[in-house]
Design a protein around this motif. Structure first.
Motif, PDB file in Angstrom:
ATOM      1  N   PRO A 158       0.840  -1.131   0.092  1.00 55.99           N
ATOM      2  CA  PRO A 158      -0.008  -0.150   0.003  1.00 55.99           C
ATOM      3  C   PRO A 158       0.837   1.228   0.004  1.00 55.99           C
ATOM      4  N   SER A 194      -4.172   9.665   4.057  1.00 59.63           N
ATOM      5  CA  SER A 194      -3.827   8.655   3.087  1.00 59.63           C
ATOM      6  C   SER A 194      -4.689   8.831   2.015  1.00 59.63           C
ATOM      7  N   SER A 196      -5.970   6.423   0.193  1.00 58.21           N
ATOM      8  CA  SER A 196      -6.727   5.057   0.481  1.00 58.21           C
ATOM      9  C   SER A 196      -7.780   5.198   1.212  1.00 58.21           C
ATOM     10  N   GLN A 241       3.480   5.469   8.705  1.00 57.66           N
ATOM     11  CA  GLN A 241       2.818   4.297   7.784  1.00 57.66           C
ATOM     12  C   GLN A 241       1.484   3.997   8.102  1.00 57.66           C
ATOM     13  N   SER A 250       1.461   0.017   4.887  1.00 57.62           N
ATOM     14  CA  SER A 250       2.170   0.685   3.624  1.00 57.62           C
ATOM     15  C   SER A 250       3.573   0.752   3.991  1.00 57.62           C
TER      16      SER A 250
END
Length: 959
Positions: A158, A194, A196, A241, A250
């Motif tokens: 990721p 992020s 995502s 992270q 990630s």
């Protein structure tokens, strides 16, 4: 250039000695740059440099970062990088990426390089670097105990989160204008986000990789922020992270930014006065402003000389701000216009990123003196102005006194002209400008403008709102303070004509001694003051002169040595007085038998203390020096106590009060009564009006190593067995065992003579704690070429040695030379992980050699010096292709990182190992053995190496 001449030695006890009629000369014209450490290397995606077992997976190649590359001679440096992997072509793991040497930068610079797109996926890749000063290469970064930096390129990982900070923009090392930002002790906000939508949490790290101990929960990858207090000057980093609900992590994102040193000490009392002194002088580090354009010093001032500015391009500036413009403050100065300006002419200002936190100036538009602040730190922010209701009254060639202030309680700006209040304006939301102080101009979005035509004198800045009485004193050219805190920064502007910088300082009052105080006694560094524990104390100012605002963040530190007989009640080292209770106390608690840092919930007679203290099971150690630091952090809402550089305890605190009376040293004042006197020595008391980071506390402690023992081997005491005295104040005498006796030495005249079979010396107690920073040094001379290991020093544990320093012969060496070796296990167990360092950078074991072991427990770094040199030998590479000219050559390194040690519980032995059997007895002479609690630096080690006679038993002064 370094030039050294030393003679060899037998055992004739002379200062200039011979060995086989030979002497050697060493001339060193250029020192090669030092090895780049693993801790200096990181990846934009992937985090800090990792060994092969911890290779991270990254989906983005990004850049590699090489931080703080230095040269010991200060030469410019360049960097060479290599990356290796197995491309599947049958050649195995070889260097596949070998870019050209970078361009040269100043010593201490940071380098970045983009990784090549040719790196294949799902292959283990490792990279390493070395530096070059134009003449010599450093060893490769993997040499010695280190490894290359490993990673795996994997696009299925990721994506890393983004990191942003308005206070600390990301560093751009290739930009010559890459800013250094204020700074250590100043919080910044760092935001993670992020792209995502399934991300549920962020891990983050501070100058390290992210860990689960530091994590934030989120929904849909939404932004989350943390406050961060930069811990060290120079390059800092925040890593992050992202994780989804299934736990998939990630790649690690690394965000680097450059930080200036923090605000200097608000006040320091070194207590360094001679015997009979009646007060201790207070000091602060200088504050300097560089001169630019047509700025000239030495002009006639209203008091002494002054700074003259041409109104075109002249100004004086520092990139370090002085005062927190979000809190109450005052700016005072004298100004004389050389002409009436046609626009805005700024006398003094403190800049933000875009706007200013304050400007004191003349406005041609309003034809008035003005004091302002912008509503926000944005390019088009509105201005809040305090000024007279009507224009006029401003003339050239006339000295005018101006005072601008922000009243935090009333939320107002005020302007006084020649001591009279002329205007005020509401300021609901002040903010802190952190981009530096300027005299003679303003700064907007980094651009200097609105230059002043005229002369400025006696600029003073206070971290409080001054009352009318104080403003009257300033107008009358009288000092302010006692009552009230003195100026945070004073710039008299009294430099002589032709000066290149302006020097200012903080206002500090002396500490006046009372009762049983003895000055001029030996201290932790220089001199100290002894307090009798009954009446002795010192008071800073008499009418009330607080040097820190205890309702804001602050730090207090001091060295103390309590008498061996502990007091029966609390013993105060330093405190700041309120009406009834102190605003802080740094002290010994008899009830808890521990060191404590506290504040009180309220300034009432019945108020209870809020304590940060040593944990259960520990006690304060009497009869030895201790470094104590108390930190009040209003952002974290904590009190924290550090003991000898280590965090000892913390406590939550929410609403501290401001103790607005005098500070005391050696006692406290409660409802007007002096009590809780300290019995012992106090040295080097410091105050900061900011929180000090853990790394800064460590640095303050590291500046003062402590001599714990020194054996000169010049005399013995009668008895069987006999002893040889310890020259330090610890009086930890050595017992001579077996056939050990005194013989001819190298420093002064005597030395310890050992037969190699039964002779050695040992202590009854271990002089240093080997689980934290320490240093041990000794001179050694073998009687003949050894055929087996011979131990110089060993520190005993219950199951194995905590350390051993030995000579080990090399059977493969036709000349019989071997190496000096240091062994450090990480625990007192047979299965411990052992770090072993060695050095063969010496001439002959049968000559006198100086051996120094330095362990830095904060950096977890061990160093082995031989004859004042820390061996770093790089193989010659004349064509720069990364391969040594001589096949099989290896870089030699005598230091290691990530070293853990344990506390030795047995004796310190000289000339014998701790193990049974052969015991590796030393055959020859050993002389001038020292131990220190703390890590000496390279200059201090070298001073011990060069000192051959009448060396005082004290810590060598650091350069």
């Amino acid at each position: 250039m370094t030039f050294g001449l030393r003679a060899a030695s037998e055992s004739d006890g002379l200062g200039w000695k011979r060995f086989s009629d030979k002497a050697f000369l060493r001339v060193q014209y250029n020192r090669p740059p030092g090895q780049v450490k693993m801790s200096q290397l990181s990846m934009e995606y992937g985090g800090v440099c990792k060994p092969p077992a911890s290779a991270p997976r990254v989906r983005t190649l990004g850049k590699i970062n090489i931080a703080g590359v230095t040269d010991p001679d200060g030469d410019n440096v360049a960097v060479q990088v290599q990356a290796s992997w197995d491309a599947g072509d049958g050649k195995g793991v070889i260097a596949r990426w070998n870019p050209a040497l970078t361009s040269y930068k100043k010593s201490g610079s940071t380098f970045t390089l983009s990784l090549p797109t040719t790196i294949p996926q799902n292959k283990t890749v490792h990279w390493h670097v070395r530096s070059y000063d134009g003449a010599q290469y450093s060893p490769w970064s993997w040499a010695g105990d280190a490894t290359s930096c490993y990673f795996i390129y994997d696009k299925t990982v990721p994506a890393a989160p983004t990191i942003t900070s308005p206070e600390y923009p990301a560093s751009q090392p290739d930009d010559p204008n890459d800013p250094w930002l204020d700074g250590v002790g100043q919080y910044g906000t760092f935001t993670f986000k992020s792209s995502s939508s399934d991300v549920t949490r962020y891990w983050y790290g501070i100058n390290s990789d992210p860990t689960s101990a530091r994590q934030l929960t989120t929904t849909g990858g939404a932004a989350k922020s943390i406050p961060f207090l930069p811990s060290k000057p120079g390059l800092n980093s925040v890593t992050a992270q992202a994780f989804d609900a299934a736990g998939n992590g990630s790649e690690i994102r690394t965000y680097q930014f450059r930080v200036k040193a923090g605000q200097p000490e608000r006040a320091t009392w070194q207590l360094d006065e001679e015997a009979g002194a009646t007060e201790a002088q207070g000091t602060t580090p200088p504050r300097t402003l560089a001169l630019h354009g047509g700025a000239t010093t030495g002009a006639p001032g209203t008091k002494g000389t002054a700074l003259e500015l041409d109104g075109t391009d002249a100004y004086a500036s520092s990139d370090l701000s002085v005062v927190d413009t979000a809190r109450g403050f005052t700016v005072s100065t004298w100004v004389k216009l050389s002409r009436i300006p046609q626009g805005t002419a700024i006398i003094a200002s403190q800049a933000g990123s875009h706007s200013t936190g304050f400007e004191l100036y003349y406005s041609a538009y309003y034809d008035r003196w003005v004091f302002n602040q912008y509503e926000t730190d944005t390019p088009n922010a509105n201005i809040i102005r305090a000024m007279a209701a009507q224009p006029g009254g401003v003339s050239a060639d006339t000295w005018t006194h101006l005072t601008g202030s922000y009243d935090e309680a009333a939320k107002k700006l005020r302007l006084h002209v020649d001591g009279r209040l002329v205007g005020e304006a509401p300021l609901p939301n002040a903010w802190n400008a952190r981009r530096g102080l300027t005299i003679g101009a303003g700064t907007h979005s980094g651009v200097k403008q609105s230059f002043l035509p005229g002369t400025v004198d006696e600029l003073q800045i206070f971290d409080r709102t001054l009352a009318q009485g104080d403003i009257d004193k300033l107008y009358a050219k009288q000092p302010v303070g006692d009552p009230g805190s003195p100026a945070l920064a004073l710039f008299p502007l009294d430099e002589e004509s032709g000066a290149t910088e302006i020097r200012g300082h903080g206002g500090v009052l002396p500490a006046q001694y009372s009762g049983g105080v003895t000055t001029g006694v030996p201290g932790i560094a220089g001199k100290a003051a002894r307090f009798d524990g009954t009446t002795g104390h010192a008071r800073v100012g008499q009418a009330g002169s607080p040097h820190v605002n205890t309702s804001r963040s602050f730090t207090v530190s001091a060295w103390a040595k309590m008498d061996t007989t502990k007091p029966g009640k609390a013993a105060i080292i330093a405190a700041q007085t309120g009406t009834h209770k102190p605003g802080f106390e740094l002290y010994y608690s008899a009830g808890f038998d521990r060191w404590v840092f506290n504040q009180y919930a309220t300034d009432t007679a019945q108020a209870q203390p809020i304590r940060a203290m040593q944990p259960d099971g520990t006690t304060a150690r009497a009869g030895e020096w201790v470094h104590l630091t108390g930190v009040h952090d209003t952002v974290a809402k904590t009190l924290t106590l550090y003991v000898n550089g280590q965090k000892a305890g913390s406590a939550p605190i929410s609403s501290p009060f401001h103790a607005d009376r005098s500070m005391t040293i050696g006692a406290g004042i409660y409802s007007g009564t002096t009590d809780c006197h300290f019995p012992g020595l106090i040295d080097d008391v410091r105050l900061f009006q900011r929180p000090v980071s853990a790394e800064e506390v460590q640095q303050m402690f590291r500046q003062r190593p402590i001599v714990k023992s020194r054996w000169n081997f010049e005399e013995t005491t009668p008895g069987t067995p006999s002893n040889t005295p310890d020259s330090s104040v610890e009086k930890n005498d050595l017992t001579l065992r077996g056939a050990a006796e005194l013989g001819m030495g190298w420093v002064d005249s005597g030395g310890l003579q050992l037969n190699g079979t039964s002779g050695y010396a040992e202590t009854s107690k271990m002089p240093v704690d080997t689980s934290t920073s320490f240093t041990m040094t000794a001179w050694a001379q073998a009687a003949a070429l050894p055929e087996h290991d011979m131990t110089v020093l060993s520190a005993g544990g219950s199951k194995r040695s905590a350390l051993e320093v030995r000579y080990r012969p090399d059977p493969a060496d036709p000349n019989g030379n071997g190496s000096w070796q240091l062994t450090l296990p990480d625990r007192d167990d047979a299965t411990a992980t052992v770090k072993q360092l060695s050095s063969n950078d010496f001439y002959d074991v049968r000559l006198w050699n100086h051996i120094a072991v330095v362990y830095d427990g904060f950096a977890k770094e061990a160093r082995l010096y031989v004859n004042g040199v820390l061996q770093e030998v790089a193989c010659r590479d004349t064509d720069g292709d990364g391969a040594p000219d001589e096949a099989g050559c290896q870089d030699l390194i005598a230091w290691a990182e990530d070293v853990l040690t344990f506390k030795a519980t047995g004796s310190l032995r000289i000339g014998r190992a701790q193990s049974t059997g052969t015991d590796q007895y030393f055959a020859g002479l050993i002389d001038d053995v020292w131990t220190f609690q703390g890590a000496l630096n390279e200059e201090q080690v070298y001073k011990l190496f060069t000192g051959l006679a009448d060396v005082p038993t004290e810590v060598p002064s650091p350069n």
